[in-house]
Structure formats: structure tokens, C-alpha cells
Design an enzyme around this catalytic site. Structure first.
Site, mmCIF file in Angstrom:
data_model
loop_
_atom_site.group_PDB
_atom_site.id
_atom_site.type_symbol
_atom_site.label_atom_id
_atom_site.label_comp_id
_atom_site.label_asym_id
_atom_site.label_seq_id
_atom_site.Cartn_x
_atom_site.Cartn_y
_atom_site.Cartn_z
ATOM 1 N N ASN A 114 38.826 54.501 34.872
ATOM 2 C CA ASN A 114 38.433 54.387 36.251
ATOM 3 C C ASN A 114 38.435 53.019 36.530
ATOM 4 O OD1 ASN A 114 36.812 54.464 38.628
ATOM 5 N ND2 ASN A 114 34.826 54.184 37.368
ATOM 6 N N ARG A 193 21.055 49.607 35.179
ATOM 7 C CA ARG A 193 22.418 48.743 35.236
ATOM 8 C C ARG A 193 21.954 47.149 35.110
ATOM 9 N NH1 ARG A 193 27.613 51.463 36.555
ATOM 10 N NH2 ARG A 193 28.231 49.307 37.052
ATOM 11 N N HIS A 271 34.485 54.801 45.453
ATOM 12 C CA HIS A 271 34.844 54.215 44.310
ATOM 13 C C HIS A 271 34.498 55.089 42.956
ATOM 14 C CE1 HIS A 271 37.529 51.499 42.180
ATOM 15 N NE2 HIS A 271 36.631 51.263 41.400
ATOM 16 N N TRP A 272 33.534 55.797 42.849
ATOM 17 C CA TRP A 272 32.934 56.935 41.951
ATOM 18 C C TRP A 272 33.242 58.041 42.004
ATOM 19 C CZ3 TRP A 272 27.482 54.300 40.934
ATOM 20 C CH2 TRP A 272 27.415 52.976 40.149
#
Length: 297
Positions: A114, A193, A271-272
Site C-alpha cells: 500500500n 497514530r 487511499h485506504w
């Protein structure tokens, strides 16, 4: 399956990195009749606080039903060591992944990468084609060539904003560009995160990685789209239609240049894809990999 249950470490040595410890997560619940399938290595993206578990942990059980599945914390991320990058990051990381496979006694694997991990997977497949079966890349770095969108893209700009001012606010702004469904950007996700992104050595590692793509002496080695025509592996390009990091138009050159490439686009997805389109992503990816037939070399 918990993070602690799946986690393991291995010490590897490469010419550029020296001796480093890499963290990985492994699961395998294959039926006996699927034992002939190649293992699958999954390589995560490169945003602040990224790791193999944060990218692919929830997807691990689904893939492990079909393949021996290994999630790797690339150098500089997660629980892996954080050495200074020598050369371009894609080559630096791919050499470390090959060293990990050697330590685990694994000759050939499928690769799924990814973003940043897509670039690492591409470089590994180009440099060590004998070690790779099939290749899946999700909005890959290095291979994505923006034909119509400006550079930096919105997502990359938010990434740079965090680098200049590491805060929960700038991290939330970055994560918000990853997905269409903003309900996924929870306080818990931001906190987790942020803790990883500000852990000892993490910011230095991010800067070192980033400079490998800006330094004129190493940046060109990361322009993988210039080498796409050399890739002879069956390749699945996957993209979120609303990707704001590596937009969809970035797929077109790779789709044209890679001889055995195909493209799957997930609607209403950023994007995920492995998170926003989790079920469909697993179905598409495992079906593509299951079509691989090993031939004597």
C-alpha cells in the site's frame, strides 16, 4: 487474533542498513489443500504512525484463511528498528524484506503493498524477480504518475504539514485525506497514530525516508514508473476512486506500461481501500492471487 499473538521479530543484515531488527506479524489458517500456495507478504504505507498492524491488522484473518500471511513493519516504522536510510528508501526497504525472507527460509512470495509499501514491493519485484509470484499494489508510491493532478497532492501536502508541525491537529488533517468516510477518523485512531509517530526515533526516521525522495542523488531511483515496462509479473493495481494522496489518474501510466497489469477501482473509497472497502478488497485480492500457478524454473 491480537497484535501480541501475531507479532514476532527477526534480526537481518543488509549492506546499506547493517544489522537491524524487523518486526512482523504472521498468521496461517489455510486448509490443507491450499498448502501449495505461496506465502503473502503485505507492506504498509508511510504516513506518520504507520505500521503493518495499523494498515493491515484487521485484514489479517481474512487473508490468512487463504495464505500464510506476513505483515512486515518496514525499516523506520512500527516496532522495527529505525536506521538512517542509505540510498532511496524503496531499495533500502526491499533489501531488508529480502533479508527477512532469507532468515525465515522463504524462497518466493506474493507481495501486496500500500502506498509506500507498493513502491517497496515494486522495487523488490524488479530487483529480485525470482523471489516474487504475483504483485498487488494499492495506490503505490513511485509508480503513481499524476497526469492531471498537481504535485504535491492534497494528502502529500498534509503529510508535509505534519512533518513541519507534529501535532494531533495536523495528524488528524492528514488522516482525513486517507478516507472518504470521515467517521473512520476517530479520536482513538488519532491518539494511537500520534503515539507511534512521536515515539523515540520515529520522526528522525520519517525525515530520513522523506529526504531519500527529495535528494537529487537518490530521488531518481524512486521514480519507478520509468522502469514499469520491465516488470513481467502478473500485477493487480488497486485504487480508491476518491484517493486524495495518489489520485486515480496516477494509475494510467502503470496500467499501460506493465505488460501483465490490470486495474480494480473501488468507488466511494480513498487511499485506504483495505479499510474502506475491506470485504471487496479481500475478495478481489485473494481471487487474483489464487489464480497463480507455480511453474518449474
Amino acid at each position: 487474533m491480537t497484535k501480541q499473538d501475531a507479532q514476532a521479530f527477526v534480526r537481518v543484515r543488509t549492506e546499506a542498513a547493517g544489522e537491524i531488527d524487523l518486526a512482523y506479524y504472521e498468521a496461517d489458517s489455510r486448509a490443507e489443500e491450499k498448502s501449495e500456495r505461496l506465502p503473502l507478504v503485505m507492506l504498509h504505507g508511510g504516513g506518520p504512525g504507520a505500521s503493518s498492524w495499523s494498515n493491515f491488522g484487521p485484514a489479517l484473518p481474512g487473508f490468512a484463511e487463504e495464505f500464510r500471511t506476513i505483515l512486515v513493519d518496514q525499516p523506520g516504522f512500527g516496532a522495527s528498528d529505525k536506521p538512517s536510510v542509505v540510498g532511496n528508501y524503496y531499495r533500502f526497504a526491499s533489501d531488508a524484506v529480502v533479508a527477512l525472507l532469507d532468515q525465515l527460509g522463504i524462497e518466493r512470495v506474493h507481495l501486496l503493498g500500500n502506498s509506500l509499501g507498493g513502491g517497496t514491493a515494486m522495487r523488490l519485484a524488479l530487483s529480485h524477480p525470482d523471489r516474487v509470484g504475483r504483485l498487488i499494489m494499492m495506490g503505490p508510491g513511485g509508480l503513481s504518475l499524476n497526469l492531471f493532478h498537481a504535485d504535491p497532492t492534497e494528502g502529500v501536502q498534509r503529510l508535509m504539514d505534519f512533518g513541519a508541525n507534529p501535532s494531533r491537529e495536523t495528524l488528524r488533517a492528514f488522516i482525513s485525506t486517507m478516507v472518504v468516510d470521515q467517521s473512520l477518523v476517530t479520536d482513538e485512531l488519532v491518539e494511537a497514530r500520534f503515539a507511534d509517530a512521536t515515539a523515540p526515533g520515529a520522526q528522525d526516521a520519517m525525515r530520513s525516508m522523506g529526504m531519500s525522495f527529495w535528494n537529487p542523488e537518490t530521488a531518481e531511483d524512486g521514480m519507478l514508473w520509468r522502469e514499469a515496462h520491465r516488470l513481467r509479473k502478473h500485477t493487480l493495481l488497486t485504487w480508491g476512486r476518491e484517493d486524495r494522496v495518489n489520485p486515480l489518474d496516477g494509475a494510467m501510466a502503470a496500467l499501460k506500461l506493465i505488460p501483465k497489469a490490470q486495474l480494480h477501482v473501488f468507488p466511494n473509497c480513498g487511499h485506504w481501500a483495505q479499510i474502506e472497502a475491506a470485504e471487496e478488497f479481500c475478495e478481489v485480492a485473494t481471487a487474483f492471487l489464487a489464480r497463480h500457478v507455480e511453474r518449474k524454473r
